[in-house]
Every structure is written in structure tokens, then in C-alpha cells.
Design a protein around this motif. Structure first.
Motif, PDB file in Angstrom:
ATOM      1  N   ILE A 248       0.828  -1.207   0.000  1.00 16.67           N
ATOM      2  CA  ILE A 248       0.000   0.000   0.000  1.00 16.67           C
ATOM      3  C   ILE A 248       0.868   1.265   0.000  1.00 16.67           C
ATOM      4  O   ILE A 248       0.412   2.321  -0.433  1.00 16.67           O
ATOM      5  CB  ILE A 248      -1.011   0.028   1.163  1.00 16.67           C
ATOM      6  CG1 ILE A 248      -0.318   0.122   2.525  1.00 16.67           C
ATOM      7  CG2 ILE A 248      -1.944  -1.179   1.098  1.00 16.67           C
ATOM      8  CD1 ILE A 248      -1.286   0.357   3.681  1.00 16.67           C
ATOM      9  N   LYS A 249       2.123   1.148   0.462  1.00 20.24           N
ATOM     10  CA  LYS A 249       3.035   2.280   0.306  1.00 20.24           C
ATOM     11  C   LYS A 249       3.408   2.459  -1.163  1.00 20.24           C
ATOM     12  O   LYS A 249       3.511   3.579  -1.664  1.00 20.24           O
ATOM     13  CB  LYS A 249       4.295   2.077   1.148  1.00 20.24           C
ATOM     14  CG  LYS A 249       4.093   2.280   2.641  1.00 20.24           C
ATOM     15  CD  LYS A 249       5.395   2.103   3.406  1.00 20.24           C
ATOM     16  CE  LYS A 249       5.211   2.369   4.892  1.00 20.24           C
ATOM     17  NZ  LYS A 249       6.476   2.210   5.658  1.00 20.24           N
ATOM     18  N   ALA A 250       3.600   1.346  -1.842  1.00 21.19           N
ATOM     19  CA  ALA A 250       4.006   1.406  -3.248  1.00 21.19           C
ATOM     20  C   ALA A 250       2.879   1.860  -4.156  1.00 21.19           C
ATOM     21  O   ALA A 250       3.122   2.578  -5.133  1.00 21.19           O
ATOM     22  CB  ALA A 250       4.517   0.041  -3.693  1.00 21.19           C
ATOM     23  N   ASN A 251       1.640   1.460  -3.854  1.00 22.22           N
ATOM     24  CA  ASN A 251       0.538   1.803  -4.771  1.00 22.22           C
ATOM     25  C   ASN A 251      -0.152   3.117  -4.422  1.00 22.22           C
ATOM     26  O   ASN A 251      -1.110   3.516  -5.084  1.00 22.22           O
ATOM     27  CB  ASN A 251      -0.484   0.667  -4.853  1.00 22.22           C
ATOM     28  CG  ASN A 251      -1.199   0.400  -3.528  1.00 22.22           C
ATOM     29  OD1 ASN A 251      -1.322   1.266  -2.671  1.00 22.22           O
ATOM     30  ND2 ASN A 251      -1.681  -0.830  -3.378  1.00 22.22           N
ATOM     31  N   GLY A 252       0.314   3.818  -3.394  1.00 19.17           N
ATOM     32  CA  GLY A 252      -0.208   5.143  -3.087  1.00 19.17           C
ATOM     33  C   GLY A 252      -1.323   5.185  -2.063  1.00 19.17           C
ATOM     34  O   GLY A 252      -1.699   6.277  -1.611  1.00 19.17           O
ATOM     35  N   LYS A 253      -1.864   4.035  -1.668  1.00 16.64           N
ATOM     36  CA  LYS A 253      -2.966   4.051  -0.695  1.00 16.64           C
ATOM     37  C   LYS A 253      -2.497   4.570   0.661  1.00 16.64           C
ATOM     38  O   LYS A 253      -3.227   5.307   1.337  1.00 16.64           O
ATOM     39  CB  LYS A 253      -3.557   2.644  -0.550  1.00 16.64           C
ATOM     40  CG  LYS A 253      -4.317   2.153  -1.767  1.00 16.64           C
ATOM     41  CD  LYS A 253      -4.908   0.764  -1.514  1.00 16.64           C
ATOM     42  CE  LYS A 253      -5.660   0.263  -2.742  1.00 16.64           C
ATOM     43  NZ  LYS A 253      -6.204  -1.106  -2.514  1.00 16.64           N
ATOM     44  N   HIS A 254      -1.303   4.165   1.074  1.00 18.50           N
ATOM     45  CA  HIS A 254      -0.760   4.609   2.358  1.00 18.50           C
ATOM     46  C   HIS A 254      -0.628   6.133   2.396  1.00 18.50           C
ATOM     47  O   HIS A 254      -1.069   6.791   3.342  1.00 18.50           O
ATOM     48  CB  HIS A 254       0.596   3.941   2.582  1.00 18.50           C
ATOM     49  CG  HIS A 254       1.289   4.361   3.835  1.00 18.50           C
ATOM     50  ND1 HIS A 254       2.085   5.483   3.887  1.00 18.50           N
ATOM     51  CD2 HIS A 254       1.313   3.811   5.077  1.00 18.50           C
ATOM     52  CE1 HIS A 254       2.574   5.606   5.108  1.00 18.50           C
ATOM     53  NE2 HIS A 254       2.132   4.609   5.851  1.00 18.50           N
ATOM     54  N   GLU A 255      -0.017   6.696   1.365  1.00 19.62           N
ATOM     55  CA  GLU A 255       0.161   8.145   1.292  1.00 19.62           C
ATOM     56  C   GLU A 255      -1.185   8.864   1.329  1.00 19.62           C
ATOM     57  O   GLU A 255      -1.342   9.882   2.016  1.00 19.62           O
ATOM     58  CB  GLU A 255       0.907   8.492   0.004  1.00 19.62           C
ATOM     59  CG  GLU A 255       0.977   9.979  -0.309  1.00 19.62           C
ATOM     60  CD  GLU A 255       2.134  10.666   0.371  1.00 19.62           C
ATOM     61  OE1 GLU A 255       2.223  11.895   0.239  1.00 19.62           O
ATOM     62  OE2 GLU A 255       2.923   9.995   1.043  1.00 19.62           O
ATOM     63  N   ALA A 256      -2.168   8.329   0.592  1.00 18.97           N
ATOM     64  CA  ALA A 256      -3.474   8.978   0.535  1.00 18.97           C
ATOM     65  C   ALA A 256      -4.137   9.005   1.908  1.00 18.97           C
ATOM     66  O   ALA A 256      -4.793   9.987   2.275  1.00 18.97           O
ATOM     67  CB  ALA A 256      -4.370   8.247  -0.464  1.00 18.97           C
ATOM     68  N   ILE A 257      -3.977   7.936   2.685  1.00 15.61           N
ATOM     69  CA  ILE A 257      -4.585   7.875   4.021  1.00 15.61           C
ATOM     70  C   ILE A 257      -3.820   8.759   4.999  1.00 15.61           C
ATOM     71  O   ILE A 257      -4.398   9.614   5.684  1.00 15.61           O
ATOM     72  CB  ILE A 257      -4.622   6.418   4.522  1.00 15.61           C
ATOM     73  CG1 ILE A 257      -5.572   5.574   3.659  1.00 15.61           C
ATOM     74  CG2 ILE A 257      -5.069   6.363   5.983  1.00 15.61           C
ATOM     75  CD1 ILE A 257      -5.476   4.085   3.935  1.00 15.61           C
ATOM     76  N   VAL A 258      -2.510   8.564   5.092  1.00 19.10           N
ATOM     77  CA  VAL A 258      -1.709   9.252   6.101  1.00 19.10           C
ATOM     78  C   VAL A 258      -1.722  10.761   5.892  1.00 19.10           C
ATOM     79  O   VAL A 258      -1.793  11.535   6.856  1.00 19.10           O
ATOM     80  CB  VAL A 258      -0.268   8.711   6.090  1.00 19.10           C
ATOM     81  CG1 VAL A 258       0.636   9.565   6.976  1.00 19.10           C
ATOM     82  CG2 VAL A 258      -0.246   7.268   6.567  1.00 19.10           C
ATOM     83  N   SER A 259      -1.687  11.211   4.642  1.00 12.38           N
ATOM     84  CA  SER A 259      -1.610  12.645   4.369  1.00 12.38           C
ATOM     85  C   SER A 259      -2.860  13.388   4.827  1.00 12.38           C
ATOM     86  O   SER A 259      -2.809  14.606   5.064  1.00 12.38           O
ATOM     87  CB  SER A 259      -1.378  12.888   2.874  1.00 12.38           C
ATOM     88  OG  SER A 259      -2.468  12.413   2.103  1.00 12.38           O
TER      89      SER A 259
END
Length: 398
Positions: A248-259
Motif C-alpha cells: 500500500i506504500k508502493a501503490n499510493g494508498k498509504h500516502e493517501a490515508i496518512v496525508s
């Protein structure tokens, strides 16, 4: 948030690197997940913005969204178990649930439980009435009453570092109780995660007389980032969670949530103007849409660095490229008031995970013994320009 280290996460991977990273971990994650159809997360749902219940009684917050995204990646069912934080290690070991969401890894805790890779970073600071001029040192706090949340790494830190020096440490089960005591003057200050205390007190009208005081508190006893805790005899579960987290860090989901939750870092005490630090964008990626680094308050976030020289020539070996990258990172940090000694976290991306040991031998030589940053390492096919390795780091600026 019950445990902390650093704040404001940013993962500026190039889009095509993220795509290949995702493809490289999906199969392994799904294969491991076939042995499970459910993962039970123990969570104390009274800590907004990390985990709480909305007016309809539904679980919401950063950690809830991350947990659900991980379960979706692993194709398993998420079950959330309400659990008082102060007793959650015992409850985990008794089998009430499979994962503590979240917890800060520390050496003491690693003696009895295991941890996943770090999900994100936070910081800890002292909060007191404005004008108190307190700082987070035993000398400054001697004779004072300092509130902490039971079972947290901050509570353990305060008791170990301050209590024997004449500081009275007062433990609370709930942050609401701690804040009530702080407002009433029953305690003089509290050592808190910056994001949680901002939402719980400093950003509210009743918190107008309070502020951060002193510098960010950084110590090994406070751990290095926010992770998930599991039992020591669950290596398969740990592998599942780590692979899903990398995906999920690689596919952008992590960034979208954390940001959406960790978008700013509190300013150093005494800074004029807003209590939120301004962003400083440093350098650029040539014709590509990213900065070499972004400074937020006392934290410096570096973009991923490849192992080529100024002419775009890569050393032939992973060891050579690792050395070139670390030299480059060190120089960038020095130019911006930091150093490799101040690095708190790195992400290492290898084109071939078989090169892990070769990378590790070189990488380890750039840090003081026993003071290695938190780190995540994973494989991603087809790195930019055919590189063998890419590294990004986050560092503290004094």
C-alpha cells in the motif's frame, strides 16, 4: 496516539516505481494470506484522530483506515476488538486478538512481543501553560507533576529518566482524564504525542492557555515510529502485514490515508506566528515533479536517491551504488543543517532482494553502532535508469 517519534510522513516515490513495487509484492502477500481469513486488531477507540468512534458508533481514524487497507490488500476480514491500551500486551498474549494497533517498538517491548515495520512516524513534546518556560529535562521538571498515559513508551521514558531525579510522574488511563487534570492545575505539564494532544487540547478553545514547550523529545526509550505489535510466535502474520504495508506504500494508498491526518508538524516552542510549521521545498528533480527535500519544522524529508554520479553513471555493484547514495544523502543533510547521525528513518528499495546483505554491509557503516534509523526494505522491479537500489530518508534538524 499512545506512542510516538516523528511526524508528517511523505513518500515521494515516482509513479512508475510505485507501480512496479506493487506488482512485485502482491503475489507474495496473497499467498501468505491464504492461511487466514480474519485478522483481529486490538484498539482503544478513544484517541482521535488515530482511532475513535463517530456519532453513529462507527470506528474512524488513521489507524482504522490503515488497518482496513491492509486487510483489503491481504484479502482477509478485519475484526476490531475494543481494548484498554494499558493492558493490551497482556491481552495480546492471552489471544484476545492478533495485532495491537498501534504501538511503538522499543527494546524493552521487543523482549516479550514482536513488531511489524513502521507505518508512520510521530514526535513527542512537553505541553504546559504558556509562559511556564519548562523544558523536557529532569533539571527543569524537578519538583513538578508530569502527566503521562499508562502503558505508553512516554510513560516508561518519564519514569526511567525523570522520576529518580525528583520529578513526580502521574499516570492516567485516559487522555480525557489527563487533560482535565492539566486544566485544573493538578499537574504541571504532560509529555504527549504532538498530533493527539493538538486535537485533544491545543486546537480547542480551552487549550488556548497551553502550548508546546521545549524541543522535541528523542530517545531510544521512546522508540522510532508507529508499528503494529504481534506475538513472537507469529512470523507468518508478521510477513503478511509487512508485505501488505509495503504494497500500500508502493501503490499510493498509504500516502493517501496518512496525508489526510498527518499534514503538519508543530513549530518549535517560541516560534512566532502559527503553531504549525511552514513548508520549505529544497532543490528539484530536474524535469521531474519532485523536490530533493522538504523541510517541515525540525524534520527534513528526502526524496529517493539513486546511486549514479553527476554524469548519470552507475557503479556496477549494489555495494558501490549504496555507498554513492549514502554519500549523496550525507551531503544533502549537511547542507541543510542535519547529518546522518540525525536520520530517524529510511526506506530502501532493491531491484533484487538477493542483494540485501551486500547493501546492508555498506549501509551499516554510515551510522553509529547501536543508533541505526528505523527502516523498511523491499524489492521493486525496474528501478529508474536501471539502478540497483534507491534510498529515501527522514532526518531531524537541530
Amino acid at each position: 496516539m499512545k506512542n510516538s517519534m516523528n511526524t508528517n510522513i511523505s513518500y515521494p516515490y515516482l509513479a512508475f516505481v510505485a507501480l512496479f513495487s506493487t506488482l512485485s509484492v502482491l503475489n507474495n502477500t496473497s499467498a501468505l494470506a491464504q492461511s487466514r481469513d480474519e485478522i483481529r486488531f486490538g484498539v482503544e477507540a478513544e484517541v482521535p484522530p488515530f482511532e475513535s468512534r463517530n456519532a453513529d458508533g462507527e470506528l474512524v481514524g488513521l489507524n482504522i483506515e490503515l488497518g482496513n487497507a491492509l486487510c483489503e490488500e491481504m484479502r482477509v476480514r478485519c475484526t476490531w476488538v475494543d481494548q484498554p491500551y494499558a493492558t493490551n500486551i497482556a491481552a495480546l498474549q492471552e489471544g484476545r486478538f492478533d495485532v495491537i494497533m498501534p504501538m511503538t517498538p522499543t527494546d524493552a517491548r521487543r523482549q516479550i512481543i514482536d513488531f511489524t515495520d513502521v507505518m508512520y512516524e510521530l514526535s513527542s513534546r512537553l505541553v504546559a501553560r504558556k509562559g511556564s518556560n519548562l523544558s523536557p529535562t529532569a533539571a527543569s521538571l524537578k519538583g513538578k507533576r508530569i502527566g503521562v498515559l499508562s502503558g505508553t513508551s512516554r510513560a516508561a521514558f518519564a519514569k526511567a529518566k525523570w522520576e529518580s531525579e525528583g520529578v513526580e510522574i502521574v499516570s492516567f488511563g485516559l487522555n480525557a482524564e489527563l487533560i482535565e487534570s492539566l486544566l485544573a492545575g493538578d499537574i504541571d505539564a504532560t509529555l504527549q504525542d504532538t498530533i493527539e494532544i493538538s486535537g485533544a487540547l491545543l486546537d480547542k478553545p480551552e487549550g488556548s492557555d497551553f502550548d508546546f514547550t521545549g524541543e522535541v523529545v528523542a530517545d531510544p526509550a521512546l522508540g522510532s515510529g508507529i508499528a503494529m505489535a504481534i506475538r513472537q510466535d507469529e512470523p507468518e502474520l508478521k510477513a503478511m502485514l509487512n508485505r501488505a504495508l509495503a504494497a500500500i506504500k508502493a501503490n499510493g494508498k498509504h500516502e493517501a490515508i496518512v496525508s489526510r491526518y498527518l499534514t503538519s508538524d508543530p513549530s518549535p516552542a517560541g516560534e512566532a506566528g502559527s503553531d504549525r510549521a511552514s513548508l520549505e521545498y529544497i532543490g528539484n528533480g530536474g524535469n521531474l515533479p519532485f523536490s530533493q527535500a522538504v523541510r517541515v519544522g525540525n524534520m527534513l524529508y528526502l526524496s529517493g536517491v539513486l546511486g549514479d554520479d553527476a554524469n548519470g553513471v552507475f557503479p556496477e555493484t549494489t555495494a558501490g551504488q549504496t555507498a554513492a547514495i549514502m554519500d549523496n544523502i550525507g551531503a544533502t543533510l549537511e547542507r541543510n543543517g542535519s547529518s546522518l547521525d540525525e536520520v530517524v528513518r529510511c526506506n530502501v528499495i532493491l531491484a533484487d532482494i538477493a542483494d540485501f546483505q551486500e547493501m546492508n554491509r555498506v549501509y551499516a557503516g554510515y551510522f553509529p553502532e547501536g543508533r541505526f534509523p528505523a527502516r523498511t526494505t523491499f524489492e521493486a522491479s525496474n528501478l529508474v535508469a536501471g539502478g540497483k537500489i534507491e534510498i529515501e530518508c527522514t532526518a531531524y534538524v537541530r
